[in-house]
Write a protein that holds these residues in place. Structure first.
Motif, PDB file in Angstrom:
ATOM      1  N   GLN A  41     -10.144  -6.044 -46.267  1.00 43.04           N
ATOM      2  CA  GLN A  41      -9.845  -5.725 -44.866  1.00 43.04           C
ATOM      3  C   GLN A  41     -10.909  -6.377 -43.996  1.00 43.04           C
ATOM      4  N   TRP A  42     -10.511  -7.404 -43.287  1.00 44.02           N
ATOM      5  CA  TRP A  42     -11.473  -8.161 -42.484  1.00 44.02           C
ATOM      6  C   TRP A  42     -11.918  -7.374 -41.256  1.00 44.02           C
ATOM      7  N   ARG A  43     -10.976  -6.684 -40.610  1.00 48.09           N
ATOM      8  CA  ARG A  43     -11.296  -5.967 -39.379  1.00 48.09           C
ATOM      9  C   ARG A  43     -10.522  -4.664 -39.325  1.00 48.09           C
ATOM     10  N   GLN A  44     -11.205  -3.603 -38.934  1.00 43.28           N
ATOM     11  CA  GLN A  44     -10.565  -2.299 -38.851  1.00 43.28           C
ATOM     12  C   GLN A  44      -9.789  -2.169 -37.544  1.00 43.28           C
ATOM     13  N   ARG A  45      -9.042  -1.064 -37.440  1.00 42.59           N
ATOM     14  CA  ARG A  45      -8.290  -0.756 -36.227  1.00 42.59           C
ATOM     15  C   ARG A  45      -9.204  -0.848 -34.995  1.00 42.59           C
ATOM     16  N   GLN A  46      -8.660  -1.421 -33.908  1.00 42.74           N
ATOM     17  CA  GLN A  46      -9.484  -1.648 -32.721  1.00 42.74           C
ATOM     18  C   GLN A  46      -8.784  -1.132 -31.471  1.00 42.74           C
ATOM     19  N   PHE A  47      -9.550  -0.414 -30.634  1.00 38.11           N
ATOM     20  CA  PHE A  47      -9.078   0.084 -29.342  1.00 38.11           C
ATOM     21  C   PHE A  47      -9.746  -0.741 -28.232  1.00 38.11           C
ATOM     22  N   THR A  48      -8.964  -1.122 -27.214  1.00 34.40           N
ATOM     23  CA  THR A  48      -9.493  -1.966 -26.147  1.00 34.40           C
ATOM     24  C   THR A  48      -9.047  -1.448 -24.786  1.00 34.40           C
TER      25      THR A  48
ATOM     26  N   VAL B  70       0.894  -2.933 -36.674  1.00 28.85           N
ATOM     27  CA  VAL B  70       1.558  -2.521 -35.436  1.00 28.85           C
ATOM     28  C   VAL B  70       0.524  -2.487 -34.312  1.00 28.85           C
ATOM     29  N   ASP B  71       0.870  -3.099 -33.177  1.00 28.48           N
ATOM     30  CA  ASP B  71       0.018  -3.075 -31.986  1.00 28.48           C
ATOM     31  C   ASP B  71       0.787  -2.424 -30.842  1.00 28.48           C
ATOM     32  N   ILE B  72       0.073  -1.672 -29.999  1.00 33.44           N
ATOM     33  CA  ILE B  72       0.688  -1.115 -28.800  1.00 33.44           C
ATOM     34  C   ILE B  72      -0.218  -1.408 -27.611  1.00 33.44           C
ATOM     35  N   ALA B  73       0.387  -1.462 -26.409  1.00 34.66           N
ATOM     36  CA  ALA B  73      -0.402  -1.752 -25.212  1.00 34.66           C
ATOM     37  C   ALA B  73       0.276  -1.174 -23.983  1.00 34.66           C
ATOM     38  N   PHE B  74      -0.551  -0.795 -23.000  1.00 40.90           N
ATOM     39  CA  PHE B  74      -0.091  -0.317 -21.706  1.00 40.90           C
ATOM     40  C   PHE B  74      -0.862  -1.070 -20.621  1.00 40.90           C
ATOM     41  N   SER B  75      -0.206  -1.301 -19.488  1.00 45.64           N
ATOM     42  CA  SER B  75      -0.896  -1.912 -18.350  1.00 45.64           C
ATOM     43  C   SER B  75      -0.337  -1.345 -17.052  1.00 45.64           C
ATOM     44  N   LYS B  76      -1.161  -1.397 -16.006  1.00 38.01           N
ATOM     45  CA  LYS B  76      -0.734  -0.929 -14.686  1.00 38.01           C
ATOM     46  C   LYS B  76      -1.337  -1.830 -13.614  1.00 38.01           C
ATOM     47  N   GLU B  77      -0.503  -2.182 -12.641  1.00 38.10           N
ATOM     48  CA  GLU B  77      -0.975  -3.005 -11.528  1.00 38.10           C
ATOM     49  C   GLU B  77      -1.607  -2.111 -10.469  1.00 38.10           C
ATOM     50  N   ILE B  78      -2.731  -2.546  -9.937  1.00 43.24           N
ATOM     51  CA  ILE B  78      -3.442  -1.800  -8.895  1.00 43.24           C
ATOM     52  C   ILE B  78      -3.940  -2.779  -7.830  1.00 43.24           C
ATOM     53  N   ILE B  79      -4.529  -2.266  -6.780  1.00 44.43           N
ATOM     54  CA  ILE B  79      -5.137  -3.054  -5.687  1.00 44.43           C
ATOM     55  C   ILE B  79      -4.126  -4.083  -5.178  1.00 44.43           C
ATOM     56  N   ASN B  80      -2.988  -3.598  -4.711  1.00 48.97           N
ATOM     57  CA  ASN B  80      -1.946  -4.449  -4.146  1.00 48.97           C
ATOM     58  C   ASN B  80      -1.487  -5.526  -5.125  1.00 48.97           C
TER      59      ASN B  80
ATOM     60  N   LEU C 268       0.903  -8.154 -23.298  1.00 50.25           N
ATOM     61  CA  LEU C 268      -0.092  -7.114 -23.004  1.00 50.25           C
ATOM     62  C   LEU C 268      -1.070  -6.923 -24.158  1.00 50.25           C
ATOM     63  N   THR C 269      -0.620  -7.152 -25.385  1.00 45.01           N
ATOM     64  CA  THR C 269      -1.488  -6.875 -26.530  1.00 45.01           C
ATOM     65  C   THR C 269      -2.618  -7.891 -26.663  1.00 45.01           C
ATOM     66  N   THR C 270      -2.571  -8.993 -25.895  1.00 44.24           N
ATOM     67  CA  THR C 270      -3.650  -9.975 -25.968  1.00 44.24           C
ATOM     68  C   THR C 270      -4.725  -9.729 -24.917  1.00 44.24           C
ATOM     69  N   SER C 271      -4.577  -8.688 -24.115  1.00 39.86           N
ATOM     70  CA  SER C 271      -5.608  -8.370 -23.128  1.00 39.86           C
ATOM     71  C   SER C 271      -6.913  -8.005 -23.834  1.00 39.86           C
TER      72      SER C 271
ATOM     73  N   ARG D  17      -4.961  -2.457 -31.541  1.00 40.06           N
ATOM     74  CA  ARG D  17      -4.567  -3.443 -32.541  1.00 40.06           C
ATOM     75  C   ARG D  17      -4.647  -2.807 -33.923  1.00 40.06           C
ATOM     76  N   ASP D  18      -3.587  -2.996 -34.713  1.00 40.98           N
ATOM     77  CA  ASP D  18      -3.461  -2.402 -36.043  1.00 40.98           C
ATOM     78  C   ASP D  18      -3.513  -0.877 -35.934  1.00 40.98           C
ATOM     79  N   LEU D  19      -2.523  -0.338 -35.263  1.00 45.67           N
ATOM     80  CA  LEU D  19      -2.469   1.086 -34.932  1.00 45.67           C
ATOM     81  C   LEU D  19      -2.660   1.980 -36.142  1.00 45.67           C
ATOM     82  N   PHE D  20      -2.059   1.631 -37.272  1.00 42.90           N
ATOM     83  CA  PHE D  20      -2.114   2.487 -38.450  1.00 42.90           C
ATOM     84  C   PHE D  20      -3.172   2.041 -39.461  1.00 42.90           C
TER      85      PHE D  20
END
Length: 823
Positions: free
Chosen positions: A786-793, A742-752, A140-143, A762-765
């Motif tokens: 620090q190449w890249r800061q915390r990212q929300f997707t 630390v990375d976290i992710a959530f997903s949900k299936e929809i449309i049948n 899920l974290t690669t979405s 990505r990089d929660l803290f």
């Protein structure tokens, strides 16, 4: 174009028509199991072909390996397929009433000698004689992420804060795309992997003991990225979109159309990213002659990345045993970076003496394209085959930097503005052939050749402001054209066999390497660089043996032993002797005197599986490398226009590098709603060698580990958490602090269940930073990067005519215990 449109419409119409049940349909049912384990093969394909060799209908198996398909009455050939397994057929089947066909047992397919199957893992990893295979489709974290992000979740692999990829702590890893070097991977650089969508990947092969079939490049081993290509009939695909904070967005499509004569596949993606980063440097100079011995630099990076990539392939099935595949890949980039470097100089009383601001405006336009032609002829169903590949790649990149520096406090020295243009042109030609001949039931012989010719031409133009006139004048001492050629010719053969519980694979590869460099400048470049031979022509010939053994202690347990010899060739940016210009006092400079490094490696592995819930993989490894590359920092003896000593980082050949290590991975699926996995890698390295009368010998231990937990929640919601920690490490000069991410992710299936919405961080803290301290006799340098800061997707994927999971659960994924769909 009209012809192609008409064909596409025809194929779609045939596919849709084939699915229409007629009133006289009958029900055909049955079961498909894995040979040897009798485990059900979920999402295996069953197709029915009539006397005219046209596919009438088909279907897939459920989680128990069972199928039930409506079929018009008639005479059929029934074909049973599952990815990575041998296809079976029932011919001349008279089906005029509802029938249950015999249970079919499919065996793993050894497509080539380097993929001789020792066992097909039913948990999260497939283990073969020389590799481990991980499927990342369900992570899920690669979405909405990139290929580089996806690799950071693969066991044994670590991706540094600036995108550097290492395998078991060693950065000299060879990146291949579909088994070949590719412009998709950036001609040896890993930068391109941060621009390609992770959705394009089917699986990643971690090859720590490569067979003789593979190029000997990469002392750490090989990461082979396999792109997605559908093997089931009909039109199918997916569309995914994502939005990031900091500002970014992407759109990726995967389309596949397969008939009994053609397979057309395409992946296209566009990306837009605003990626801020930062770095700090604190230098202390010990020399009494330095007026301001304390210096701090703070860099701010504002990066804008816009890119497009597409990969289009057409596979034509000449007959049942041979096919031709033509593939074209194009990647374009329009990037801009503003680097603001603020420098403070302090005197011996620790008072601010000078403050300067150096600004670099950089634009980068690049275009890469690649054309590949593949011919495959399978002489029979037992693995007797010939494959031939031809490939051409071209990459053009134009980078322009405009550097200004001014003093805001202290002595107002006038520092000339610089206007730098770098044009880089890369070309690569590849020809290879591989022949596989099975001998008896268990033995196999393979031979082949590989020729690769690569040329990189870098045109560097430096214009400096004339303080008197205000105009710009070419700096003839630094402006140059550097051409670097790497030509490799190789032949190999290998033989494998299995006696009872014992399997082996022996191979030998002969490679000839030619490295050529040529510099064209307006001045006598050798007089300005007395330590370097800037025009060189080096030739190396070497033998590279590989040995792999596996002994099966029990049905679910085996041990393996591997040995291989590898080479590490310097890349063009390690060779180019002209320094970077982003900072006056801290520069990177290539070394044209570099020679290839050679390494011999041993690997002892153990695998144990307890049912379908728990799998343990482990190995102990040792590597001995000669002429190993090492980056060192040194005082050049030169000073900037402001009198600050210039510190350069330069790669050198050290005498030896010994590396010992241990790694273990645990994959545990205790229940249907919880899947856990973790891996740990501990290594020690010892280096020996001198450079400029300085002893760079050192000994160091370090480690990294990762863990992942995935929970299936009610309402078809899934939650995944990944954690990665790299322990402290050191070199002869530097100490590196540990890094936690630390990375976290959530997903949900929809449309049948045809679509998925997701959210990940990505990089929660916001802790993915590299902190390094370097100390020599003349200076102390401390920096944070620090190449890249915390990212929300936020992401959305829609699938048409394909299932969320096209393969049976519990196979292949190094991140979660289920393989994702292929498409």
């Amino acid at each position: 174009m009209k012809i192609y449109t008409s064909l596409l419409f025809l194929f779609v119409s045939i596919s849709l028509f084939a699915q229409r049940p007629e009133p006289e349909d009958i029900i055909i049912s049955g079961t498909i199991l894995e040979q040897g384990t009798n485990l059900p093969l979920e999402y295996a394909t069953v197709s029915f072909t009539d006397r005219d060799n046209k596919i009438v209908t088909g279907g897939i198996t459920n989680e128990k390996g069972k199928y039930k398909i409506e079929v018009p009455q008639g005479m059929y050939t029934v074909q049973f397929e599952f990815i990575s397994y041998k296809t079976k057929q029932l011919t001349k089947q008279r089906l005029f009433k509802s029938t249950t066909l015999p249970t079919m047992y499919l065996a793993m397919d050894s497509e080539s000698l380097d993929e001789v199957v020792v066992r097909a893992e039913t948990t999260e990893v497939q283990v073969r004689l020389d590799k481990k295979i991980y499927n990342i489709g369900k992570d899920l974290t690669t979405s909405g992420a990139t290929v580089s992000d996806a690799l950071s979740n693969v066991p044994s692999v670590a991706v540094d804060v600036d995108g550097a990829i290492s395998l078991r702590g060693n950065e000299n890893v060879r990146i291949l795309i579909n088994g070949k070097p590719s412009a998709m991977a950036g001609f040896g650089s890993t930068d391109a992997l941060s621009q390609l969508p992770a959705d394009a990947i089917e699986r990643v092969e971690v090859i720590t003991s490569p067979s003789a079939r593979y190029d000997a490049e990469g002392t750490a081993g090989i990461l082979n990225i396999i792109l997605r290509k559908e093997k089931t009939l009909g039109l199918n695909g997916s569309l995914s979109a994502n939005y990031n904070v900091p500002l970014g967005s992407g759109l990726t499509t995967n389309i596949n159309l397969r008939t009994n004569k053609f397979n057309i596949f395409n992946t296209t993606g566009i990306r837009y990213n605003d990626a801020p980063g930062r770095a700090t440097f604190e230098n202390t100079y010990f020399s009494e002659t330095v007026e301001n011995p304390f210096l701090t630099e703070e860099r701010r990076y504002e990066r804008l990345r816009k890119g497009f990539n597409t990969n289009l392939g057409v596979e034509y099935f000449i007959n049942d045993n041979s096919s031709v595949t033509a593939t074209g890949f194009v990647r374009t980039g329009d990037n801009g970076t503003t680097t603001t470097n603020t420098t403070d100089e302090y005197n011996r009383e620790n008072e601010l003496a000078i403050n300067r601001v150096r600004t670099e405006e950089e634009t980068e336009d690049d275009t890469n394209y690649q054309f590949t032609l593949n011919y495959t002829n399978k002489f029979d169903d037992n693995g007797h085959e010939l494959t031939v590949d031809l490939q051409y790649e071209n990459g053009d990149e134009t980078e322009r930097s405009f550097i200004e520096e001014f003093t805001t406090f202290g002595i107002n020295d006038i520092i000339p503005t610089e206007d730098i243009t770098t044009k880089e042109d890369k070309k690569e030609y590849l020809a290879k052939a591989d022949y596989v001949l099975p001998i008896g039931e268990n033995a196999q012989f393979e031979a082949g050749f590989n020729s690769r010719f690569e040329e990189t031409a870098t045109d560097y133009l430096l214009l400096q402001e004339d303080i008197t006139t205000g105009g710009f004048v070419r700096n003839d001492d630094l402006s140059n054209v550097f051409t670097y050629n790497e030509n490799i010719n190789a032949v190999y053969s290998q033989y494998g066999n299995k006696f009872g519980e014992f399997s082996f694979l022996l191979g030998l590869r002969l490679e000839n390497t030619q490295l050529k460099g040529e510099v064209a400048t307006e001045t006598d470049v050798n007089s300005n660089n007395p330590d370097f031979d800037l025009n060189f022509d080096k030739n190396y010939t070497g033998l590279f043996p590989t040995v792999n053994f596996i002994y099966e202690l029990a049905e679910n347990e085996n041990i393996s032993l591997g040995y291989n010899r590898r080479i590490n060739r310097p890349r063009s940016w390690f060779i180019n002797p002209f320094p970077s210009r982003s900072s006056e006092a801290n520069i990177f400079q290539g070394n044209p005197n570099l020679d290839p490094a050679y390494a011999s490696a041993f690997d002892l592995g153990y695998l144990k599986r307890w049912g379908r819930k728990l799998t343990l993989t482990s190995s102990v490894y040792y590597q001995h490398e000669t002429d190993a590359f090492e980056r060192v920092q040194e005082d050049t003896g030169e000073v900037t226009a402001n009198g600050i000593p210039i510190i350069r980082t330069i790669p050198i050949n050290l005498a030896t590098n010994k590396r010992y290590g241990f790694e273990a991975g645990l994959l545990y699926n205790p229940t249907k709603w919880l899947r856990l996995n973790g891996s740990f890698n501990f290594f020690k390295f010892e280096t020996e060698g001198f450079y400029n009368n300085v002893d760079y010998g050192t000994s160091n231990t370090s480690y990294f580990g990762r863990g992942s937990a995935k929970v299936s929640l009610p309402a078809k919601i899934e939650w995944q958490t990944n954690a990665f920690y790299r322990g402290p490490s050191s070199t002869a000069q530097s100490e590196n602090e540990g890094i936690l991410s630390v990375d976290i992710a959530f997903s949900k299936e929809i449309i049948n269940d045809n679509a998925t919405i997701g959210f990940n961080v990505r990089d929660l803290f916001n802790t993915r930073k590299r902190n390094t301290t370097t100390e020599t006799d003349t200076f102390l340098s401390e920096n944070e990067f620090q190449w890249r800061q915390r990212q929300f997707t936020v992401s959305f994927m829609y699938r048409f005519n394909e299932k969320k999971k096209r393969e049976r659960p519990g196979r292949g994924n190094g991140g979660d215990g289920e393989e994702g769909f292929e498409g």
